[in-house]
Enzyme design. Structure first.
Site, PDB file in Angstrom:
ATOM      1  N   TYR A 270      35.898 115.371  -4.563  1.00  0.00           N
ATOM      2  CA  TYR A 270      34.884 114.373  -4.955  1.00  0.00           C
ATOM      3  C   TYR A 270      33.704 114.408  -3.983  1.00  0.00           C
ATOM      4  O   TYR A 270      32.537 114.440  -4.399  1.00  0.00           O
ATOM      5  CB  TYR A 270      35.550 112.992  -4.961  1.00  0.00           C
TER       6      TYR A 270
ATOM      7  N   SER B  59      26.980 109.207  -5.387  1.00  0.00           N
ATOM      8  CA  SER B  59      27.882 108.229  -4.779  1.00  0.00           C
ATOM      9  C   SER B  59      27.511 108.122  -3.303  1.00  0.00           C
ATOM     10  O   SER B  59      26.843 109.015  -2.769  1.00  0.00           O
ATOM     11  CB  SER B  59      29.329 108.731  -4.905  1.00  0.00           C
TER      12      SER B  59
HETATM   13  P1  NAD Z   1      34.926 105.251 -15.358  1.00  0.00           P
HETATM   14  O1  NAD Z   1      36.258 105.894 -15.217  1.00  0.00           O
HETATM   15  O2  NAD Z   1      34.815 103.811 -15.706  1.00  0.00           O
HETATM   16  O3  NAD Z   1      34.014 106.067 -16.384  1.00  0.00           O
HETATM   17  C1  NAD Z   1      33.995 107.453 -16.398  1.00  0.00           C
HETATM   18  C2  NAD Z   1      33.406 107.905 -17.710  1.00  0.00           C
HETATM   19  O4  NAD Z   1      33.405 109.342 -17.728  1.00  0.00           O
HETATM   20  C3  NAD Z   1      34.228 107.473 -18.926  1.00  0.00           C
HETATM   21  O5  NAD Z   1      33.362 107.196 -20.008  1.00  0.00           O
HETATM   22  C4  NAD Z   1      35.087 108.706 -19.230  1.00  0.00           C
HETATM   23  O6  NAD Z   1      35.521 108.784 -20.563  1.00  0.00           O
HETATM   24  C5  NAD Z   1      34.070 109.787 -18.896  1.00  0.00           C
HETATM   25  N1  NAD Z   1      34.687 111.086 -18.644  1.00  0.00           N
HETATM   26  C6  NAD Z   1      35.666 111.427 -17.785  1.00  0.00           C
HETATM   27  N2  NAD Z   1      35.955 112.727 -17.890  1.00  0.00           N
HETATM   28  C7  NAD Z   1      35.127 113.233 -18.828  1.00  0.00           C
HETATM   29  C8  NAD Z   1      34.940 114.526 -19.396  1.00  0.00           C
HETATM   30  N3  NAD Z   1      35.677 115.579 -19.010  1.00  0.00           N
HETATM   31  N4  NAD Z   1      34.010 114.668 -20.358  1.00  0.00           N
HETATM   32  C9  NAD Z   1      33.261 113.608 -20.794  1.00  0.00           C
HETATM   33  N5  NAD Z   1      33.398 112.377 -20.289  1.00  0.00           N
HETATM   34  C10 NAD Z   1      34.322 112.190 -19.320  1.00  0.00           C
HETATM   35  O7  NAD Z   1      34.210 105.552 -13.944  1.00  0.00           O
HETATM   36  P2  NAD Z   1      32.912 104.943 -13.242  1.00  0.00           P
HETATM   37  O8  NAD Z   1      33.361 104.262 -12.020  1.00  0.00           O
HETATM   38  O9  NAD Z   1      32.045 104.229 -14.201  1.00  0.00           O
HETATM   39  O10 NAD Z   1      32.208 106.300 -12.767  1.00  0.00           O
HETATM   40  C11 NAD Z   1      31.031 106.807 -13.363  1.00  0.00           C
HETATM   41  C12 NAD Z   1      30.304 107.663 -12.331  1.00  0.00           C
HETATM   42  O11 NAD Z   1      29.936 106.853 -11.220  1.00  0.00           O
HETATM   43  C13 NAD Z   1      31.155 108.804 -11.778  1.00  0.00           C
HETATM   44  O12 NAD Z   1      30.355 109.959 -11.605  1.00  0.00           O
HETATM   45  C14 NAD Z   1      31.591 108.269 -10.422  1.00  0.00           C
HETATM   46  O13 NAD Z   1      31.849 109.295  -9.513  1.00  0.00           O
HETATM   47  C15 NAD Z   1      30.362 107.469 -10.034  1.00  0.00           C
HETATM   48  N6  NAD Z   1      30.614 106.466  -9.004  1.00  0.00           N
HETATM   49  C16 NAD Z   1      31.467 105.424  -9.227  1.00  0.00           C
HETATM   50  C17 NAD Z   1      31.651 104.483  -8.217  1.00  0.00           C
HETATM   51  C18 NAD Z   1      32.539 103.305  -8.389  1.00  0.00           C
HETATM   52  O14 NAD Z   1      32.778 102.592  -7.388  1.00  0.00           O
HETATM   53  N7  NAD Z   1      33.039 103.013  -9.560  1.00  0.00           N
HETATM   54  C19 NAD Z   1      30.994 104.642  -6.999  1.00  0.00           C
HETATM   55  C20 NAD Z   1      30.153 105.709  -6.819  1.00  0.00           C
HETATM   56  C21 NAD Z   1      29.955 106.630  -7.836  1.00  0.00           C
END
Ligand code: NAD
Length: 260
Positions: A155, A142
């Site tokens: 985080y 991130s």
């Molecule tokens: P999201 O909530 O849409 O998806 C998260 C996914 O992780 C889902 O499929 C959920 O079921 C799964 N998950 C959560 N806990 C779990 C567990 N204990 N075991 C197995 N699966 C689990 O979130 P997202 O925004 O797509 O985030 C995905 C990644 O991207 C994360 O690591 C997040 O930190 C990173 N990220 C997101 C953003 C953003 O702006 N959305 C920015 C930077 C980084």
């Protein structure tokens, strides 16, 4: 480009992980999807991915906070799809609170899912990648791996940690055909971010649309969200032969957030 390869994407039932799974399947890779959600919806998604791209797709419900389930998921993928060539450590959660009010159990959970899970998965998958002298490890970090924001202590600590882990794995695999890199997205409009928009709208008593603008305006100079498709496209590039010498990198996709 990825026909014959097998990719495992953690947290791929939603958001960025699903975008990456779609992009890798689009290149012909067989996929193991993982994550939580409604069983019927996940089964529909599994079938849809397989049919749309003519690839094999398996699902694992492994909980990324449990090391033994992570190891088992790697074994299941190897047994069911033959191998693990590409590992995308993407599953992640968020919680916001001031340090002194941060619930200890949320700290433990975020460190387990956003940081330790990647260690357990890499540890279990790396030997077979090294044995075949080809592998791609992509860690979804991130902008919060590079800079901080208030109220995100667990985080930010986990995401800074995963960049360190990425560099160590890249050094240990530097003379092999295995690469390890991190992608650092800025704001991407997924359920994880929608919750933060809803919280902001509720606390400021403003409409969701105004909260969305405020969230982007505060951090992301482009004032536009990055998309799961764009993150998926970068993951595909990191899996290509052209990316063989990109190693230990932290690649922002953040609308100039970290340029400031
Ligand atoms: P999201 O909530 O849409 O998806 C998260 C996914 O992780 C889902 O499929 C959920 O079921 C799964 N998950 C959560 N806990 C779990 C567990 N204990 N075991 C197995 N699966 C689990 O979130 P997202 O925004 O797509 O985030 C995905 C990644 O991207 C994360 O690591 C997040 O930190 C990173 N990220 C997101 C953003 C953003 O702006 N959305 C920015 C930077 C980084």
């Amino acid at each position: 480009m990825l026909k014959g390869k097998v990719a495992l994407v953690t947290g791929s039932t939603s958001g960025i992980g699903l975008g990456i799974a779609r992009a890798l399947a689009g290149q012909g890779a067989d996929i193991l999807i993982n994550g939580f959600g409604d069983a019927q919806q996940i089964e529909r998604l599994r079938r849809e991915l397989a049919a749309a791209h003519g690839v094999r797709v398996l699902y694992s419900a492994a909980d990324m906070s449990k090391p033994e389930e992570i190891t088992e998921m790697i074994e299941r993928t190897t047994a069911g799809l033959g191998r693990v060539d590409i590992l995308v450590n993407n599953a992640g959660i968020q919680h916001t609170a001031a340090v002194e009010e941060f619930p200890v159990e949320r700290w433990d959970q975020i460190i387990a899912i956003n940081l330790s899970a990647a260690f357990h998965a890499i540890r279990a998958a790396l030997p077979q990648m090294k044995a075949r002298n080809w592998g791609r490890i992509v860690n979804i970090a991130s902008t919060h791996g590079l800079v901080a924001s208030a109220h995100k202590v667990a985080y930010v600590a986990a995401k800074h940690g995963i960049l360190g882990m990425t560099k160590v794995v890249a050094l240990e695999t530097a003379t092999t055909g295995v690469t390890c890199n991190a992608i650092c997205p800025g704001w991407v409009l997924t359920p994880l971010v929608q919750k933060q928009i809803d919280d902001l709208a509720a606390s400021r008593k403003i409409p969701a649309e105004a909260a969305k603008k405020e969230l982007l305006g505060e951090k992301q100079p482009s004032h536009e969200f990055a998309t799961p498709e764009q993150i998926g496209a970068l993951a595909v590039f990191l899996c290509s032969a052209d990316a063989a010498q990109i190693r230990g990198a932290a690649l922002p996709v953040d609308g100039a957030w970290t340029a400031q």
